[in-house]
Design a protein around this motif. Structure first.
Motif, PDB file in Angstrom:
ATOM      1  N   HIS A   1     -33.184 -11.263   0.725  1.00  0.00           N
ATOM      2  CA  HIS A   1     -32.471 -12.381   0.332  1.00  0.00           C
ATOM      3  C   HIS A   1     -33.334 -13.730   1.115  1.00  0.00           C
ATOM      4  CE1 HIS A   1     -29.032 -15.387  -0.121  1.00  0.00           C
ATOM      5  NE2 HIS A   1     -29.458 -15.918   1.074  1.00  0.00           N
ATOM      6  N   SER A   2     -34.007 -13.484   2.165  1.00  0.00           N
ATOM      7  CA  SER A   2     -34.577 -14.563   2.749  1.00  0.00           C
ATOM      8  C   SER A   2     -36.021 -14.906   2.162  1.00  0.00           C
ATOM      9  CB  SER A   2     -34.730 -14.000   4.317  1.00  0.00           C
ATOM     10  OG  SER A   2     -35.992 -15.072   4.852  1.00  0.00           O
ATOM     11  N   LEU A   3     -36.510 -13.650   1.542  1.00  0.00           N
ATOM     12  CA  LEU A   3     -37.788 -14.033   0.696  1.00  0.00           C
ATOM     13  C   LEU A   3     -37.553 -14.535  -0.472  1.00  0.00           C
ATOM     14  CD1 LEU A   3     -39.752 -10.667   1.120  1.00  0.00           C
ATOM     15  CD2 LEU A   3     -40.404 -12.880   1.985  1.00  0.00           C
ATOM     16  N   ARG A   4     -36.387 -14.422  -1.297  1.00  0.00           N
ATOM     17  CA  ARG A   4     -36.262 -14.852  -2.763  1.00  0.00           C
ATOM     18  C   ARG A   4     -35.325 -15.990  -2.756  1.00  0.00           C
ATOM     19  NH1 ARG A   4     -38.830 -11.266  -5.820  1.00  0.00           N
ATOM     20  NH2 ARG A   4     -39.007  -9.028  -4.935  1.00  0.00           N
ATOM     21  N   ALA A   5     -34.597 -16.411  -1.831  1.00  0.00           N
ATOM     22  CA  ALA A   5     -33.893 -17.474  -1.867  1.00  0.00           C
ATOM     23  C   ALA A   5     -34.674 -18.766  -2.422  1.00  0.00           C
ATOM     24  CB  ALA A   5     -33.179 -17.841  -0.483  1.00  0.00           C
ATOM     25  N   ASP A   6     -33.704 -19.455  -2.985  1.00  0.00           N
ATOM     26  CA  ASP A   6     -34.485 -20.844  -3.810  1.00  0.00           C
ATOM     27  C   ASP A   6     -34.819 -21.843  -2.912  1.00  0.00           C
ATOM     28  OD1 ASP A   6     -34.255 -19.882  -6.413  1.00  0.00           O
ATOM     29  OD2 ASP A   6     -32.006 -20.723  -6.769  1.00  0.00           O
ATOM     30  N   GLN A   7     -34.005 -21.862  -1.847  1.00  0.00           N
ATOM     31  CA  GLN A   7     -34.285 -22.536  -0.608  1.00  0.00           C
ATOM     32  C   GLN A   7     -34.389 -21.708   0.544  1.00  0.00           C
ATOM     33  OE1 GLN A   7     -34.703 -25.978  -0.529  1.00  0.00           O
ATOM     34  NE2 GLN A   7     -34.408 -26.065  -2.666  1.00  0.00           N
ATOM     35  N   PRO A   8     -35.703 -21.615   1.412  1.00  0.00           N
ATOM     36  CA  PRO A   8     -36.121 -20.682   2.054  1.00  0.00           C
ATOM     37  C   PRO A   8     -34.966 -20.629   3.068  1.00  0.00           C
ATOM     38  CG  PRO A   8     -38.075 -21.744   1.278  1.00  0.00           C
ATOM     39  CD  PRO A   8     -36.860 -22.308   0.751  1.00  0.00           C
ATOM     40  N   GLU A   9     -34.707 -19.387   3.548  1.00  0.00           N
ATOM     41  CA  GLU A   9     -33.567 -19.311   4.601  1.00  0.00           C
ATOM     42  C   GLU A   9     -34.246 -18.633   5.789  1.00  0.00           C
ATOM     43  OE1 GLU A   9     -29.639 -18.260   3.829  1.00  0.00           O
ATOM     44  OE2 GLU A   9     -29.977 -18.705   1.709  1.00  0.00           O
ATOM     45  N   PRO A  10     -34.032 -18.960   7.090  1.00  0.00           N
ATOM     46  CA  PRO A  10     -34.829 -17.979   8.150  1.00  0.00           C
ATOM     47  C   PRO A  10     -34.223 -16.673   8.302  1.00  0.00           C
ATOM     48  CG  PRO A  10     -33.600 -20.213   8.920  1.00  0.00           C
ATOM     49  CD  PRO A  10     -33.362 -20.096   7.485  1.00  0.00           C
ATOM     50  N   LEU A  11     -35.171 -15.710   8.314  1.00  0.00           N
ATOM     51  CA  LEU A  11     -34.595 -14.282   8.200  1.00  0.00           C
ATOM     52  C   LEU A  11     -33.592 -13.969   9.517  1.00  0.00           C
ATOM     53  CD1 LEU A  11     -34.671 -11.370   7.543  1.00  0.00           C
ATOM     54  CD2 LEU A  11     -37.013 -11.225   8.746  1.00  0.00           C
ATOM     55  N   GLY A  12     -33.981 -14.434  10.755  1.00  0.00           N
ATOM     56  CA  GLY A  12     -32.987 -14.488  11.923  1.00  0.00           C
ATOM     57  C   GLY A  12     -31.780 -15.055  11.539  1.00  0.00           C
ATOM     58  N   ALA A  13     -31.299 -16.006  10.956  1.00  0.00           N
ATOM     59  CA  ALA A  13     -30.069 -16.578  10.503  1.00  0.00           C
ATOM     60  C   ALA A  13     -29.543 -15.439   9.480  1.00  0.00           C
ATOM     61  CB  ALA A  13     -30.090 -18.020  10.145  1.00  0.00           C
ATOM     62  N   VAL A  14     -30.163 -15.147   8.641  1.00  0.00           N
ATOM     63  CA  VAL A  14     -29.685 -14.219   7.343  1.00  0.00           C
ATOM     64  C   VAL A  14     -29.355 -12.964   8.207  1.00  0.00           C
ATOM     65  CG1 VAL A  14     -29.841 -12.857   5.331  1.00  0.00           C
ATOM     66  CG2 VAL A  14     -30.874 -15.337   5.605  1.00  0.00           C
ATOM     67  N   LEU A  15     -30.014 -12.306   9.167  1.00  0.00           N
ATOM     68  CA  LEU A  15     -29.721 -10.988   9.855  1.00  0.00           C
ATOM     69  C   LEU A  15     -28.328 -11.380  10.747  1.00  0.00           C
ATOM     70  CD1 LEU A  15     -33.406  -9.814  10.780  1.00  0.00           C
ATOM     71  CD2 LEU A  15     -31.572  -8.418   9.337  1.00  0.00           C
ATOM     72  N   ALA A  16     -28.378 -12.255  11.219  1.00  0.00           N
ATOM     73  CA  ALA A  16     -27.140 -12.564  12.105  1.00  0.00           C
ATOM     74  C   ALA A  16     -25.855 -12.530  11.394  1.00  0.00           C
ATOM     75  CB  ALA A  16     -27.284 -13.756  12.839  1.00  0.00           C
ATOM     76  N   GLN A  17     -25.835 -13.333  10.202  1.00  0.00           N
ATOM     77  CA  GLN A  17     -24.761 -13.080   9.180  1.00  0.00           C
ATOM     78  C   GLN A  17     -24.396 -11.707   8.798  1.00  0.00           C
ATOM     79  OE1 GLN A  17     -25.413 -15.396   5.725  1.00  0.00           O
ATOM     80  NE2 GLN A  17     -23.506 -15.237   5.012  1.00  0.00           N
ATOM     81  N   VAL A  18     -25.509 -11.050   8.484  1.00  0.00           N
ATOM     82  CA  VAL A  18     -25.458  -9.667   7.843  1.00  0.00           C
ATOM     83  C   VAL A  18     -24.649  -8.830   8.936  1.00  0.00           C
ATOM     84  CG1 VAL A  18     -26.388  -7.589   7.380  1.00  0.00           C
ATOM     85  CG2 VAL A  18     -27.032  -9.824   6.353  1.00  0.00           C
ATOM     86  N   PHE A  19     -25.064  -8.953  10.262  1.00  0.00           N
ATOM     87  CA  PHE A  19     -24.457  -8.099  11.161  1.00  0.00           C
ATOM     88  C   PHE A  19     -23.205  -8.688  11.595  1.00  0.00           C
ATOM     89  CE2 PHE A  19     -28.379  -6.197  11.311  1.00  0.00           C
ATOM     90  CZ  PHE A  19     -28.383  -4.964  11.925  1.00  0.00           C
TER      91      PHE A  19
END
Length: 215
Positions: free
Chosen positions: A187-205
């Motif tokens: 998700h972080s790599l392919r998002a149209d607007q780049p999203e920080p990996l840390g923020a995405v991981l925190a959301q996932v967990f």
């Protein structure tokens, strides 16, 4: 206590194993760096060995080719997640401990999106996407992911007092952690607007710990 005895007691790798892991990781990171920057077809084993400051013979002692070398980073990172999980405070809830362990290895300095949102890193993100789409890499990633889940399950079993061979629980948690981490990276790599990996991981967990409630 001898280093080997200490390793068996603490569950942490011994000095010899750590040295081997460090060499494997250095070679893997060199392979990733070169392939992302220069393209898959433009990188040779000789160049990877030189980048890691080792001989080609040393490379061959660890890997059969650059695809296996690249995939090894995923296994090593999950081994580190397992080590960090076992080092977390004993009374910490499992999913909190896993979140800290995964974030610490997948996004150690990702407090402001530096890797995934900085414009100067767009080339890197594009290169990673191209590398991961390389057919020669797909099979090695599958094998590395299977090994990573197995090793993480062992750490989860130690943490929870379960058996990694006989109990479903540690295997299931390891599979969920691996899948959740992969989804976050994708998700972080392919998002149209780049999203920080840390923020995405925190959301996932956060969602995993809550039992994946309906949005």
């Amino acid at each position: 206590m001898a280093p080997a005895d200490e390793a068996r007691t603490t569950g942490q790798p011994g000095l010899r194993e750590r040295k081997k892991r460090e060499t494997r990781l250095a070679l893997s990171q060199a392979a990733i760096r070169l392939c992302v920057l220069h393209g898959w077809d433009n990188v040779t084993v000789d160049q990877i060995a030189a980048e890691a400051d080792v001989s080609v013979r040393t490379f061959r002692n660890y890997f059969t080719g650059k695809a296996e070398a690249i995939a090894a980073s995923h296994l090593e990172r999950m081994l580190q997640v397992g080590d960090d999980l076992l080092a977390r405070p004993v009374g910490e809830p499992l999913w909190d401990a896993l979140r800290h362990a995964v974030l610490g290895r997948f996004a150690p300095a990702d407090t402001s999106g530096t890797i995934n949102s900085a414009p100067q890193n767009q080339r890197w993100r594009d290169g990673v996407r191209l590398m991961l789409a390389e057919p020669a890499l797909a099979g090695e990633i599958v094998k590395a992911n299977a090994a990573a889940q197995q090793e993480l399950a062992k750490a989860i079993a130690r943490r929870t007092g379960t058996d990694a061979d006989r109990d479903v629980y540690p295997k299931l948690v390891a599979a969920v952690v691996a899948a959740g981490s992969a989804v976050a990276v994708e998700h972080s790599l392919r998002a149209d607007q780049p999203e920080p990996l840390g923020a995405v991981l925190a959301q996932v967990f956060e969602q995993l710990a809550a039992g994946l409630p309906m949005p």
